[in-house]
Motif scaffolding. Structure first.
Motif, PDB file in Angstrom:
ATOM      1  N   ARG A  83       1.128   4.176  -3.086  1.00  0.00           N
ATOM      2  CA  ARG A  83       0.985   5.625  -2.904  1.00  0.00           C
ATOM      3  C   ARG A  83       2.257   6.360  -3.323  1.00  0.00           C
ATOM      4  O   ARG A  83       2.202   7.400  -3.986  1.00  0.00           O
ATOM      5  N   ALA A  94       0.831  -1.213   0.000  1.00  0.00           N
ATOM      6  CA  ALA A  94       0.000   0.000   0.000  1.00  0.00           C
ATOM      7  C   ALA A  94       0.863   1.260   0.000  1.00  0.00           C
ATOM      8  O   ALA A  94       0.538   2.245  -0.677  1.00  0.00           O
ATOM      9  N   THR A 108      -4.825   2.033  -8.438  1.00  0.00           N
ATOM     10  CA  THR A 108      -5.415   1.034  -7.563  1.00  0.00           C
ATOM     11  C   THR A 108      -6.911   1.269  -7.453  1.00  0.00           C
ATOM     12  O   THR A 108      -7.379   2.416  -7.537  1.00  0.00           O
ATOM     13  N   THR A 109      -7.651   0.201  -7.266  1.00  0.00           N
ATOM     14  CA  THR A 109      -9.089   0.312  -7.033  1.00  0.00           C
ATOM     15  C   THR A 109      -9.381   0.599  -5.568  1.00  0.00           C
ATOM     16  O   THR A 109     -10.530   0.830  -5.195  1.00  0.00           O
ATOM     17  N   GLY A 110      -8.340   0.560  -4.738  1.00  0.00           N
ATOM     18  CA  GLY A 110      -8.518   0.758  -3.310  1.00  0.00           C
ATOM     19  C   GLY A 110      -8.771  -0.517  -2.549  1.00  0.00           C
ATOM     20  O   GLY A 110      -8.913  -0.519  -1.326  1.00  0.00           O
TER      21      GLY A 110
END
Length: 216
Positions: A139, A135, A145-147
């Motif tokens: 960033r 993650a 990313t779709t989250g």
């Protein structure tokens, strides 16, 4: 430019170690050729026992979801056929390789594919990152990313984009036509302070040809 194929994989599991009876509950993978994702594999699987509430909460994979899924042996036989002898990549490969090897052993098969770790590679190529969790790197590098995290295919796709970013970095920084898997794998095994020296020595030793400068 040609970039040899790799398969990036991820497992969601019932716990940390197959040595203590933990098993996969989902596998996701993407095949990357010439820096593009060209194929995907995803399957839930029934581990044969109850998934803990913690794992259900972490992954969103419930006992209800896997109740009608095929067992691990069936899925892993299909997955082994799908990956063939293609080199493998995973974020924290030590974890995923343990589960892959344990499940293959259960069906009388054995992995011969080399596996590279994007955690180790990223520590050498992005030492400035806050940490090297997936993650955080997503960033840090502004990777799409779709989250969704802690689902196998989503994590494999993000790791695949990270792999592409790292090979692009090497090709651009050292003017290479390709960043071969062997170079990426070797990179994960050297001290972080020797990265540049190692890569330049590797390029010279292998007789790798620099790419021509871009036209302005």
């Amino acid at each position: 430019m040609l970039q040899a194929a790799v398969i990036v994989l991820d497992f969601e599991t019932t716990g940390h170690s197959p040595a203590f009876g933990d098993r996969p509950i989902e596998v996701g993978a993407v095949r990357i050729e010439n820096n593009m994702m060209v194929d995907r594999f995803q399957a839930l699987m029934n581990p044969g026992f109850t998934i803990s509430r913690f794992i259900e909460s972490l992954t969103g994979i419930s006992n209800h979801l896997v109740a009608t899924s095929p067992d691990c042996e069936e899925v892993m036989a299909q997955f082994a056929d799908w990956i063939g002898d293609t080199p493998l990549v995973a974020h924290n490969a030590r974890f995923d390789s343990k589960f892959l090897d344990a499940e293959l052993a259960r069906i009388g098969r054995e992995r011969t594919n080399p596996m590279a770790c994007t955690v180790l590679a990223s520590r050498r190529l992005y030492p400035e990152a806050l940490n090297h969790k997936l993650a955080t790197l997503v960033r840090h590098l502004d990777i799409f990313t779709t989250g969704i995290f802690h689902r196998a295919l989503a994590d494999a796709e993000m790791t695949g984009r990270l792999w592409i970013a790292m090979t692009d970095l090497l090709r651009d920084r050292y003017q290479l036509k390709e960043a071969p898997f062997a170079l990426m794998l070797a990179l994960t095994r050297i001290p972080r302070t020797r990265v540049d020296h190692f890569i330049r020595a590797y390029i010279k030793e292998q007789g790798m040809t620099p790419s021509p400068p871009a036209k302005v």
